[in-house]
Write an enzyme that holds these catalytic residues in place. Structure first.
Site, PDB file in Angstrom:
ATOM      1  N   SER A 241      35.947  55.803  65.902  1.00 26.48           N
ATOM      2  CA  SER A 241      35.386  57.095  65.522  1.00 26.48           C
ATOM      3  C   SER A 241      36.248  58.178  66.138  1.00 26.48           C
ATOM      4  O   SER A 241      36.829  57.994  67.204  1.00 26.48           O
ATOM      5  CB  SER A 241      33.959  57.209  66.059  1.00 26.48           C
ATOM      6  OG  SER A 241      33.590  58.563  66.196  1.00 26.48           O
TER       7      SER A 241
ATOM      8  N   LYS B 202      33.004  53.398  69.458  1.00 26.60           N
ATOM      9  CA  LYS B 202      32.787  52.811  68.143  1.00 26.60           C
ATOM     10  C   LYS B 202      33.822  51.762  67.739  1.00 26.60           C
ATOM     11  O   LYS B 202      34.990  51.858  68.070  1.00 26.60           O
ATOM     12  CB  LYS B 202      32.783  53.923  67.090  1.00 26.60           C
ATOM     13  CG  LYS B 202      31.464  54.610  66.930  1.00 26.60           C
ATOM     14  CD  LYS B 202      30.373  53.610  66.639  1.00 26.60           C
ATOM     15  CE  LYS B 202      29.343  54.129  65.691  1.00 26.60           C
ATOM     16  NZ  LYS B 202      29.685  54.262  64.347  1.00 26.60           N
TER      17      LYS B 202
ATOM     18  N   SER C 221      50.042  59.923  28.365  1.00 28.80           N
ATOM     19  CA  SER C 221      49.670  58.869  29.311  1.00 28.80           C
ATOM     20  C   SER C 221      50.858  58.521  30.184  1.00 28.80           C
ATOM     21  O   SER C 221      50.819  57.548  30.921  1.00 28.80           O
ATOM     22  CB  SER C 221      49.214  57.633  28.541  1.00 28.80           C
ATOM     23  OG  SER C 221      50.311  57.060  27.860  1.00 28.80           O
TER      24      SER C 221
ATOM     25  N   LYS D 168      42.959  52.108  28.817  1.00 25.39           N
ATOM     26  CA  LYS D 168      44.054  51.319  29.381  1.00 25.39           C
ATOM     27  C   LYS D 168      44.157  51.464  30.899  1.00 25.39           C
ATOM     28  O   LYS D 168      44.183  50.456  31.635  1.00 25.39           O
ATOM     29  CB  LYS D 168      45.355  51.779  28.702  1.00 25.39           C
ATOM     30  CG  LYS D 168      46.619  51.126  29.136  1.00 25.39           C
ATOM     31  CD  LYS D 168      47.822  51.680  28.332  1.00 25.39           C
ATOM     32  CE  LYS D 168      47.949  53.189  28.532  1.00 25.39           C
ATOM     33  NZ  LYS D 168      49.172  53.764  27.924  1.00 25.39           N
TER      34      LYS D 168
ATOM     35  N   TYR E 224      43.099  51.410  15.501  1.00 20.69           N
ATOM     36  CA  TYR E 224      43.524  52.086  16.717  1.00 20.69           C
ATOM     37  C   TYR E 224      42.998  53.518  16.718  1.00 20.69           C
ATOM     38  O   TYR E 224      43.102  54.245  15.730  1.00 20.69           O
ATOM     39  CB  TYR E 224      45.060  52.110  16.842  1.00 20.69           C
ATOM     40  CG  TYR E 224      45.469  52.725  18.154  1.00 20.69           C
ATOM     41  CD1 TYR E 224      45.504  51.957  19.314  1.00 20.69           C
ATOM     42  CD2 TYR E 224      45.742  54.082  18.259  1.00 20.69           C
ATOM     43  CE1 TYR E 224      45.822  52.524  20.538  1.00 20.69           C
ATOM     44  CE2 TYR E 224      46.057  54.657  19.482  1.00 20.69           C
ATOM     45  CZ  TYR E 224      46.091  53.871  20.608  1.00 20.69           C
ATOM     46  OH  TYR E 224      46.389  54.440  21.829  1.00 20.69           O
TER      47      TYR E 224
ATOM     48  N   GLU F 145      32.915  47.838  54.475  1.00 22.52           N
ATOM     49  CA  GLU F 145      32.156  48.878  53.767  1.00 22.52           C
ATOM     50  C   GLU F 145      32.917  49.337  52.516  1.00 22.52           C
ATOM     51  O   GLU F 145      32.325  49.579  51.464  1.00 22.52           O
ATOM     52  CB  GLU F 145      31.920  50.071  54.695  1.00 22.52           C
ATOM     53  CG  GLU F 145      30.964  49.750  55.827  1.00 22.52           C
ATOM     54  CD  GLU F 145      30.945  50.870  56.874  1.00 22.52           C
ATOM     55  OE1 GLU F 145      30.019  51.676  56.855  1.00 22.52           O
ATOM     56  OE2 GLU F 145      31.883  50.923  57.707  1.00 22.52           O
TER      57      GLU F 145
ATOM     58  N   HIS G 235      15.372  37.443  52.013  1.00 23.14           N
ATOM     59  CA  HIS G 235      14.726  38.743  52.289  1.00 23.14           C
ATOM     60  C   HIS G 235      15.148  39.287  53.654  1.00 23.14           C
ATOM     61  O   HIS G 235      14.409  40.067  54.255  1.00 23.14           O
ATOM     62  CB  HIS G 235      13.200  38.633  52.250  1.00 23.14           C
ATOM     63  CG  HIS G 235      12.654  37.910  51.057  1.00 23.14           C
ATOM     64  ND1 HIS G 235      12.270  38.546  49.905  1.00 23.14           N
ATOM     65  CD2 HIS G 235      12.452  36.579  50.824  1.00 23.14           C
ATOM     66  CE1 HIS G 235      11.829  37.650  49.027  1.00 23.14           C
ATOM     67  NE2 HIS G 235      11.941  36.451  49.559  1.00 23.14           N
TER      68      HIS G 235
END
Lengths: 504, 504, 504, 504
Positions: free
Chosen positions: C280, C286, C24, C328, C320, C293, C159
């Protein structure tokens, strides 16, 4: 009728609350008929292999047919206490009717482990075929609508901002093409589902001469899941069916999102028919796209069921573990919801009204033709697209600040801007600007394959019609084969039962 | 070199922190080479279609080849600020080298939307082929071990309780058969991945005469994703690849669980080689199966990445949305982990020592032959399995209380029990009890197809060898085709560049 | 420097590929400093308890302080092969510098199991406090904007359809109130995180007289995780922190969705500043809300990380297990992303321009006042809301068909409709219709608590200011305590080291 | 009785299939009573505020009480077609009985949006309290068992390998401590659940003088969800309750895994009572821990429901959206399953037999004392733990190869090994080796806080008893308050109804 027929070794009956917790019988109405089908095919094979007597088979089949008939007439209540599952329940019913000496033979060479694997495969198979069928229906409706709207221009959005001018028909074809791949995934999965696990017994097969191929044939399977451990332990086929559903439903959630946004009064691109819209209990003016919202939400539910199914399998030992029971109902629930959603979605796609005037109105005020204008600069002036982008970008910036529309652009302004951003004098021929005069004509100028050019769209519609025809044929053949096998099994059963009637 | 080449319309540069948040460039090293490949194929097509000049193409290709070489030599640092992604970065590099008038032509008729879809497909294709290859390796190792252990009996477990006596070889074949279906899923997915989206532009195609089929051919694709909206908007192919991985990894988590349990000193069925085991920092006696635990855990991670990917797509509009950027790295991460896990798993399956004596020892004290004994009652006495189950169940109950072993059972005891539970006198022939005398022989008595009978196991091994040979051939052919296409593209590039050198 | 210092029992070094898979260490830069902190506190306690000598302590602390300084100066490269994790790496570094006879004492009475639990808690604590702080910042910005927009009417949507007329300020306060609960969840979680697991050793404590309370004190914890099994085995605190993040992020994804929809040209409610918008590569016009997003998407990612974390824990034994290592980095990643998102979101909420004229324009053509009109009928005519609903519903239906606006409604039409739908003559007083004449005034008529009435909104703003002040104070106190403890530890370390310098 | 009472504006009734898809009424039996409770409190407030007449209130209350009574007697069938939900259904029932002029007043100043938020909060509140109660029960059982097993040594496992010798009691206390934090999470969540959303109307409040605080009081809430948008839009409280359940259930899946492994014949640590075990349909000897396997699996299900709930909320607009309906049943399902699991788990913890002799047997052959031996070297020889680790590691390696037991170690061997691995002569006092002579005594040597030392375990048991007492008191007080409020509401209702009876 007694429950607990399997507790030969255990000194005490199952604790009542534990039994309720443990029992899958409330969910098992899903597989009642599948279980009987499996019983019948299995017992015929047992007789054919000389493991049980003809007389026993007759009694068993007769009783099973009666139980089936009672079930279909709604005379059997599954909400009974004390049974762990439908397998124990049906075997107990049988023993209750024909005695343990005969009825007790049904389970020869079989375990609930291979039996439930069989039932799940039969049920998943059924769902896949129904989904397959509904997908074809939906695709057909989409194709019809695409044909109707061939001349309807529509803004195509990226980032929910105006991107390029396209057409509604082309948009609908994009849905079709995705659904076609969804259909292929169902087809691919079906191959792996349609195999018989029966005959694997608990996990290691039997010392009795079972004929696994024969059972598979009687039940319409294409072969067996050969290795007996694999047959009772694996659920990859079920996970795969739910994955295919999740991918499909995630896609439908996106289409639903589009339609919900389009039905806002600000967009105003569609209107749902009254019979597919919902009111408010307090706001008298409301007309809500609730069906679409539910479909969007149910995508989340189905993906959650997939997560649950994967998580339930994660880290459990190979072999049958009771964890698998819990997964079973999640799979069925996910496939059933998928089926229901497809039906409703077809209804919506059929009934929705496209407000083509509003679509045109939005196009007329859009800066979306900017890209075509830039490409025209590339085409006629042979400058780089990056330079063209800078010129047109500056124009849009200035026009947006002044509140001007792109179609009001003239050659002089363009020359001025080109000078400003590139430091170059450009000669702008008249035909460069032509394209922005009538934005609704732009799609017909796009010549790359798969673009919203009406000619290409027409070609794609014809092509997809043929594909759909082909897909229908494949499904029809599968259904026909299954029907034939069902009939064969049914006749075989009848021949044994009638023989019984004749001989008495 | 300047970033921000696309900000023609926007008055200010991107906020610095926002740029860091927005940029995918740190993840994009994954697709640097794929991006250049796409650039090269695209620009060749632009020239062939008369959209750019031969001279421009030469300069572009030369510069791209240089950039590629520098990248491969590690001379390009992607951890640069200010670029939104690798697409902007490479285009900026190019413009920096050959000027905006030439370099600015690379992006003609193309958008980042179709470009990134291309890169993802190229990368997913690569991962799928590597996974495919690793799966074949793993299956081969399993088959070899299965052949070595043909005569090793093993308890088969259900519910982690002794179920039936089987064999290690048969257990290993169960793994093989599951992995074979995993392989098929990869194959099926590959068909849908290996299509070119390029030429879809932003979402609605181009007014320039792009040749999409030619680009697809140069890049080794089997056809194009035709509809331009579908090409930039859909990610079902990526979700499908991650679903296939999730199903595979969930399965490997189950095998890992078995091996972890088997490596406990209580089971003692396997021993990991020291080089595949981990120590404790404080407990001097420890030898831990950490690799297997990590594999078990990583199944959770990969399924979580699938969940994330589905959730990111859920409910977003059709068309390109920036949400898709976030999904890209999840897909790559999931496939990369799958590949790494397969490699380690192969190493474990190759290196693990099976303690066959311990397996035998456990068998000798097990009640697992109870099922065979019951089936023998069915076979020789033709009583029902339900009755046989009651008799043997009672025997096990009594024996377990008294601490007796099943092999000590004699005919008299059996008769007594039968009388007690069935109220019947049964004549127990000697051969009924024979089967429990030597439990290690039981597998050879199982005659149902796919059971651990050594003869059937041998047959299945031979059969799987042939299947594997077939699967290898398919992969080899695909790889060969891709190499040929790569070579073709490479030659084409060289011919343009050398032509350039010649002419100066 | 040698790796493998723990492999006393194992005959061979770890396989190289396995080591890479297992290690790790690449992720462990996250906890390098936390690990040293823990080392220092632990070794001070060891000396105080008479377990190690003062001279040893000095050498250990001095070397650790050097290592820390080198790390902070970027002189230590963690991307080293052969080490399983940062714990082994730092201990090896230490031993390399001061010899095994002294450096080898650091790990006395400790295992990596309690050590990594410590590091995770220290790190999660840090993240929670940072998230807490960012949440307060964001809430402050929202409150400021709410105060600025007190008089801005806004359609409230259900809605995505017009529901009731409200105000922008009231909308912003709704965000505040949700975030306040998110803050509370962080606070609640913090209590359970801020406890020390150190001293649990591998799982069962030590025969050495460790002082666990003292270590906890030195590290700023409020107490210990008492039971040693619980201390090394449990990760509920980490799951809880990621749950709280997931709930928060799911909420921010909803706000982002609103802002994305509002930034469409069809809605036009907001405009992002140029420095927070994206262009864009091909469409010059654009201006995309990419940050929003990405936030929407990252909610999916964080929930996927939660799923992965839960799934990794599911079904593993107590104690463990190496599975915990894999979890982790998921936790850290999730909390880090949450933090980054909060920062960007604050920037957006601060910079976004609200187009109040457009908001008014939409209101003026909306049927949303229908509900107020119906309630006025209840108020003045004392008819039932169900009857009022029928009348107004019919009016909207007719008006929508004719393209009329609600404010054009007169008493006569209303009477006609009432007669038609209820069959009753109603006397419509003039003040009934007053409310629909100026829709922008409607919020001020709403008198129920918590409604967008400007007076109530003002009250709520003042109230929330006080709450925020309180929350700031709590955080400040926590930070102060932690700083004091850090200083105490730092002074203690210095006193031992300087003592060492003095004595030479 | 007519459905469709809200469709004033819509020209056509809802399509039949769509109605079935849309309707939540089949799930709404969960909240039938909650809905009526809300109706009653709301209508009392309407009268108290002068919005409806006393006469109307009487009729409404009387009818509602009748409907409630009929529901409780099972006379009302919710499986009716045409109603969208229980709210429409009950209002229709009411109107049917007392006419639209009176019954139509119930919904004054209210929308289904705030109404369903109320019902969910009432129901989640109920579930949380029940879970709370069951948790206390389970913790009590665990404490009792811990007290019984104070002197039972048990191997503690990490990586499913022998780690340290501990005690069963200490193991059970680890479970207790985790569950205590689970309980705290429920408590924390409860605070956020127990607030009333009623009076928010559709989303923006009402022009009528509703008294929200009064309704909250009548229903036993501690205050209101003030902001009207927040009140109808937010579901964080529900997500939080499901998160808390998921964390709890993931933990129980781990305990179940331990018990399943312990019930294998290889471990043999526990035996389930027959009434909590399951048989096999075919294997007469089986006794399967199916309940535990189901609990393990259901953790996956509940986490999947959480995933689904998060995903359903992700990216939907602020405000009420129909997506929320779909989420409702997932929440209830998750909480209900949690409750059921807790009950069964308590039963298992109460009934399971611990085979303490087998636990001792395993200990006697284990190398787990190696850590204590190493620590003894540190203690008596003051060498570093790293050196001690090397010595003992080498000893275990050699002993394992030779099949020797650790307790057979003598001073000479140890000296030899020390010489070999450290190149040092060590003087090994006799008391170093004492600890390995009787492994079952080891726990009593551990002196660090929270270790399995019997004295410390006893202290912790007493301490936990007090904590539990405290927790019980808190719950009792909450239940008492709720009962008082319920009674108050009930009396108020009665007073109005009886008044009605008197006056006729």
């Amino acid at each position: 009728m007694n429950s607990g027929i399997y507790r030969s070794r255990l000194g005490k009956p199952l604790d009542k609350e534990a039994a309720k917790f443990l029992s899958s019988i409330r969910d098992d109405s899903e597989i009642f008929l599948e279980d009987i089908l499996g019983d019948e095919a299995h017992s015929i094979m047992l007789y054919e292999q000389g493991i049980i007597e003809r007389e026993d088979l007759k009694k068993i089949l007769k009783a099973l047919e009666e139980i089936k008939a009672e079930w279909l007439r709604g005379e059997i209540n599954l909400k009974v206490d004390g049974f762990e599952d439908v397998h124990e329940f049906i075997e107990s019913l049988l023993i209750d009717r024909v005695g343990v000496e005969v009825g007790g033979k049904l389970h020869t060479g079989r375990s609930r482990n291979d039996q439930v694997a069989l039932d799940i495969r039969l049920k998943v198979r059924k769902y896949l075929l129904e989904i397959w069928n509904e997908l074809i229906d939906l695709m057909e409706i989409i194709l019809t609508r695409a044909e109707e709207e061939k001349d309807t221009p529509l803004i195509l959005y990226t980032h929910l901002q105006h991107a390029q001018i396209g057409s509604l028909s082309h948009y609908l074809l994009a849905l079709f093409d995705h659904l076609l791949r969804d259909l292929e995934r169902i087809e691919d999965c079906y191959k792996r589902v349609n195999k018989s696990p029966l005959g694997a017994s608990a996990i290691g097969g039997s010392i009795l001469p079972l004929n696994r191929v024969r059972v598979a044939e009687l039940l319409g399977f294409e072969g067996v899941v050969e290795n007996s451990i694999d047959a009772v332990s694996s659920r990859d086929f079920a996970l795969e069916s739910l994955s295919a559903s999740s991918i499909l439903m995630t896609f439908l959630s996106r289409v639903s999102e589009d339609l919900i946004v389009w039905s806002s009064s600000e967009f105003g691109y569609i209107e749902l028919p009254d019979e597919l819209a919902s009111p408010s209990s307090i706001m008298p003016h409301k007309k809500n796209p609730c069906l679409l919202e539910l479909i969007r939400a149910k995508a989340g539910k189905i993906c959650g069921l997939l997560t649950a199914s994967l998580m339930e399998l994660k880290g459990i030992p190979i072999g049958y573990n009771r964890d698998l029971q819990e997964q079973k109902s999640l799979i069925f629930q996910g496939l059933k919801e998928t089926l229901d959603i497809l039906k409703i979605f077809s209804k919506i796609m059929k009934g929705v009204e496209f407000k083509t005037e509003r679509m045109l109105e939005i196009i007329s005020g859009s800066y979306a033709p900017a890209i075509d204008l830039a490409e025209n600069l590339v085409k006629y002036l042979r400058i780089s697209i990056r330079e063209a982008h800078m010129i047109v970008g500056e124009i849009v910036k200035e026009f947006a600040e002044k509140g001007l529309k792109l179609k009001d652009l003239n050659q002089d302004t363009m020359k001025d801007v080109a000078r400003k951003v590139l430091g170059k004098e450009l000669d702008i021929p008249n035909n460069v600007l032509e394209i922005i005069r009538d934005p609704s004509k732009i799609p017909s100028k796009r010549v790359s394959m798969g673009a919203p050019n009406p000619r290409d769209v027409s070609r794609m519609i014809e092509d997809r019609k043929n594909i759909l025809k082909e897909k229908k044929k494949i499904l029809k053949n599968i259904l026909k084969t299954l029907e034939e096998r069902e009939e064969m099994l049914s006749k075989t059963i009848k021949s044994f039962i009638e023989d019984d009637l004749a001989s008495h």
